[in-house]
Design an enzyme around this catalytic site. Structure first.
Site, PDB file in Angstrom:
ATOM      1  N   SER A  91       0.794  -1.237   0.000  1.00  0.00           N
ATOM      2  CA  SER A  91       0.000   0.000   0.000  1.00  0.00           C
ATOM      3  C   SER A  91       0.821   1.279   0.000  1.00  0.00           C
ATOM      4  O   SER A  91       0.252   2.369  -0.085  1.00  0.00           O
ATOM      5  CB  SER A  91      -0.956   0.007   1.203  1.00  0.00           C
ATOM      6  OG  SER A  91      -2.058  -0.825   0.941  1.00  0.00           O
ATOM      7  N   LYS A  94       0.083   3.657  -2.734  1.00  0.00           N
ATOM      8  CA  LYS A  94      -1.028   4.603  -2.635  1.00  0.00           C
ATOM      9  C   LYS A  94      -0.536   6.046  -2.558  1.00  0.00           C
ATOM     10  O   LYS A  94      -1.305   6.980  -2.803  1.00  0.00           O
ATOM     11  CB  LYS A  94      -1.895   4.282  -1.412  1.00  0.00           C
ATOM     12  CG  LYS A  94      -2.734   2.996  -1.547  1.00  0.00           C
ATOM     13  CD  LYS A  94      -3.610   2.783  -0.317  1.00  0.00           C
ATOM     14  CE  LYS A  94      -4.603   1.640  -0.482  1.00  0.00           C
ATOM     15  NZ  LYS A  94      -4.057   0.328  -0.241  1.00  0.00           N
ATOM     16  N   SER A 149      -6.014   2.448   4.819  1.00  0.00           N
ATOM     17  CA  SER A 149      -5.478   1.831   3.605  1.00  0.00           C
ATOM     18  C   SER A 149      -6.584   1.122   2.835  1.00  0.00           C
ATOM     19  O   SER A 149      -6.395   0.035   2.291  1.00  0.00           O
ATOM     20  CB  SER A 149      -4.362   0.836   3.968  1.00  0.00           C
ATOM     21  OG  SER A 149      -3.441   0.700   2.922  1.00  0.00           O
TER      22      SER A 149
END
Length: 382
Positions: A91, A94, A149
């Protein structure tokens, strides 16, 4: 003839090194210069850190496959290990998603989520609890992305942006504009998909670019918030170094950025902290120690070292320079604007972004391609 061939190869190698040596600030020194005691090349074993009398050495016992410490204000890389090694980012990717998509929608924009918006959500994904048929503001969705997340929130924002594939393509294009050449985006939420990779160097670039945007800095630095559902479910940032949770103390001066985990990537983390007017970025990828909270402990020890050494440590390289824009667009590179300084006009953090020559960017592309070592990724999602 054989002797002539050897001389020709040596001459070619010397020419390549000369081109690299001419580059200014926008190419990592570890990938650009010939090996010396003070600036080892990326392929040298162990960590890269200049040996300077009186400056503490980076912490020992680090188990991460790759890590990097940089001064966010100057772009100087203070130390690194395998900074261009291509690994599954989980993640932490991101951050690039946010740098790419966040400027496109105002925080008050409302989206009524459809079933199609959530289609393709990977099995086992981390979610914040977005429900089809409910209305959410963009502000809600970004809190879901940064704090929990939430892959479901990413899917909705990507749908607003024109779709999953379009968003992945834009992320890769933006990565190249920022000078990140180790990153391939297949799944914008960080879910393990074959071929999806990034590096400690690239992820640090994304975080640095993101922190120049007030909204990015606000979302990634929020420890706790409420998310709209029945009663407004409270959510806590999964970055334990920021939230001070699960046995990890809140790091002094912490300001973000993003953590991640997948079965393929292991634990990943980009952390930024500010002390005494200096902002440092640390990226840690896939610690192998299996110690509880290992990624936070290793990041903390690197930040501690960085703050002890910053201002006096000899840089081993420089982050590719970027320039802020005044119209809300994603940050773009400014390698061609030699000796200029770019600052995002609306930023509270206002980093000083060191710019380099256009030749440096061209050399970085070629040398990074030669030196980076990729590995294919598979596995289940976060």
């Amino acid at each position: 003839m054989a002797s002539d061939a050897r001389v020709s190869k040596k001459a070619a190698a010397m020419a390549l090194a000369a081109v690299a040596g001419m580059s200014l600030t926008s190419i990592p020194a570890a990938a650009a210069v010939r090996p010396t005691a003070r600036q080892p090349v990326e392929t040298a074993p162990g960590a890269q850190a200049a040996s300077v009398p009186g400056i503490p050495k980076p912490p020992t016992g680090l188990s991460a496959l790759s890590w990097l410490v940089a001064d966010a204000d100057t772009g100087n890389v203070l130390a690194a290990k395998a900074p261009h090694r291509k690994l599954a980012p989980a993640s932490t990717i991101k951050t690039l998603f946010a740098v790419t998509v966040l400027p496109k929608f105002t925080s008050g924009t409302v989206r009524r989520v459809s079933t199609a918006d959530l289609a393709g959500l990977g099995s086992g994904s981390s979610v914040v609890g977005v429900k089809a048929g409910r209305r959410y503001t963009v502000d809600d969705l970004w809190r879901g992305v940064f704090l929990r997340s939430g892959n479901d929130a990413v899917h909705v924002l990507a749908a607003m942006n024109g779709g999953w594939r379009k968003t992945a393509q834009e992320m890769e294009q933006n990565a190249r504009r920022l000078g990140a050449h180790d990153t391939t985006v297949k799944s914008p939420d960080g879910y393990d998909v074959p071929g999806q990779v990034s590096s400690a160097y690239d992820l640090t670039l994304f975080a640095r670019a993101g922190l120049a945007n007030d909204d990015f800095a606000r979302y990634c630095g929020t420890p706790r918030a409420r998310f709209p559902s029945v009663g407004g479910t409270p959510i806590e940032n999964s970055n334990r170094m920021l939230a001070g949770s699960h046995g990890v103390s809140r790091y002094p001066g912490i300001i973000g950025v993003k953590n991640g985990y997948t079965s393929k990537a292991g634990n990943t983390l980009i952390a930024a902290a500010r002390r005494n007017g200096r902002t440092l970025l640390v990226t840690v990828l896939n610690p192998q120690s299996k110690v509880a909270n290992g990624v936070y402990k290793e990041a903390g020890s690197l930040l501690d070292w960085g703050f002890r050494s910053a201002g006096t440590a000899e840089p081993v390289g420089t982050l590719h320079a970027v320039q802020g824009t005044s119209d809300g667009r994603p940050l773009l590179p400014a390698a061609a604007q030699a000796n200029a300084v770019g600052v995002h006009p609306g930023s509270r953090w206002r980093p000083a972004l060191v710019l380099g020559a256009g030749l440096a960017g061209a050399a970085a592309v070629g040398l990074t391609g030669l030196l980076a070592m990729g590995r294919r990724v598979r596995g289940r999602g976060e």
